[in-house]
Design an enzyme around this catalytic site. Structure first.
Site: not given
Length: 338
Positions: A54, A59, A85, A234, A236-238, A240-242
């Site tokens: 993607d 980008y 896109k 996304g 990892f919610n940018s 914290i989940l990492a």
């Protein structure tokens, strides 16, 4: 679950891998990545069996498309799926005249929003030129959400549902692209777009994760009903989940608030009890939903990519998901890996 597992991308019929390579970082998001590292990551993904990529004009002001095209150019074109896109048109300019933020040392192009029919066709043709590939498989209308456009969003959305939609529907009807959709940061925008137009797919950034499942209320059920596929990024919610609930952890690009820190800490307790890495749970949860065939992740190094691939295939016992629900940390109606 393997990153290279093939899945059908909704009604489009495209076969994609469960793990997709996201190219925003190789557009030099926030910090530069050298050419060798960018190419090495794509080659590593390819060698791991990843066949879904993607990209977007946004980008790196075109740099991501230039680099993705370079690395994929000599692969057999029918062996991978490529998404880009529309919604921005790039024009060459002097570097000294360009505000690149948040990109670092990007390609020398200015970017301007353009959701008109002609602008959409121009964006598509320009992407083909930068990629130097014979076709693009799917196109998303980019950033027609409040996160990006603020108070302008209702008018921008209206323009896109007219101009972009007419162009993309024409490209799809002529077989030039296989799937058309919307790529945004808010599930509500995707939901409204699907109610108004006959879209095949969506790219949803960060709004369906271990921490957020509101998309289960209306949007994802409608996707199942209509055969629309969702590519989620996304996960990892940018951050914290990492990283877990450590000091300075990021949530949606800002310092994580106390309630989020507390919830993640509780999820981590369940992870420790079952020997499950938090990032592995975050990645695998997303693609358990029947409307979500693939998860898209961008990385800055080969090592980060290899770690994501390892997390994606890490064995997680079914009891782990049951305990998350039992402790009120995951919605009861959220699909989980079998």
């Amino acid at each position: 679950m393997k990153p290279s597992d093939k899945r059908v991308f909704g009604r489009s019929g495209l076969n994609v891998t469960a793990f997709a390579f996201g190219t925003a970082p190789i557009g030099n998001f926030l910090q530069p990545i050298d050419e060798r590292t960018a190419d090495a990551m794509i080659q590593t993904a390819w060698d791991a069996g990843i066949r879904f990529y993607d990209t977007a004009p946004m980008y790196g002001h075109g740099l991501s498309e230039l680099r993705a095209g370079y690395s994929l150019r000599w692969k057999k074109r029918d062996e991978f799926v490529l998404a880009s896109k529309v919604g921005r048109v790039l024009k060459p300019a002097k570097r000294s005249e360009i505000d690149f933020a948040p990109w670092s040392n990007a390609a020398p192009n200015t970017m301007n929003f353009d959701y008109s029919y002609d602008g959409t066709m121009r964006s598509f043709e320009d992407s083909l030129q930068r990629l130097a590939l014979e076709h693009i498989d799917m196109l998303f209308i980019h950033d027609i959400d409040r996160f990006t456009r603020g108070d302008e969003q209702p008018e921008v959305f209206r323009q896109a549902m007219d101009g972009c939609w007419r162009a993309l529907e024409k490209l799809r009807s002529e077989g030039v692209v296989k799937a058309i959709g919307v790529g945004v940061n808010e599930w509500q925008v995707c939901h409204e777009a699907l109610k108004q137009r006959d879209f095949d797919c969506f790219l949803l950034a960060g709004r369906y994760t271990l921490l957020e499942q509101e998309a289960l209320d209306e949007f994802l059920p409608l996707c199942v009903e209509r055969g629309a596929a969702v590519l989620v990024g996304g996960g990892f919610n940018s951050g914290i989940l990492a990283t877990g609930a450590i000091p300075g952890a990021k949530h949606n690009y800002s310092p994580a608030p106390k309630p989020i820190m507390e919830k993640v800490a509780k999820i981590e307790e369940v992870c420790r009890a079952h020997g499950v890495p938090l990032p592995a749970a975050a990645l695998q949860f997303v693609v358990a939903h029947p409307a979500i065939p693939s998860f898209c992740a961008g990385t800055r190094t080969v090592q980060q990519l290899e770690q994501n691939l390892a997390w994606f295939s890490y064995p997680i016992p079914g009891e782990f998901w049951q305990d998350l629900k039992k402790n009120g940390l995951l919605r009861e109606d959220a699909p989980v890996p079998a």
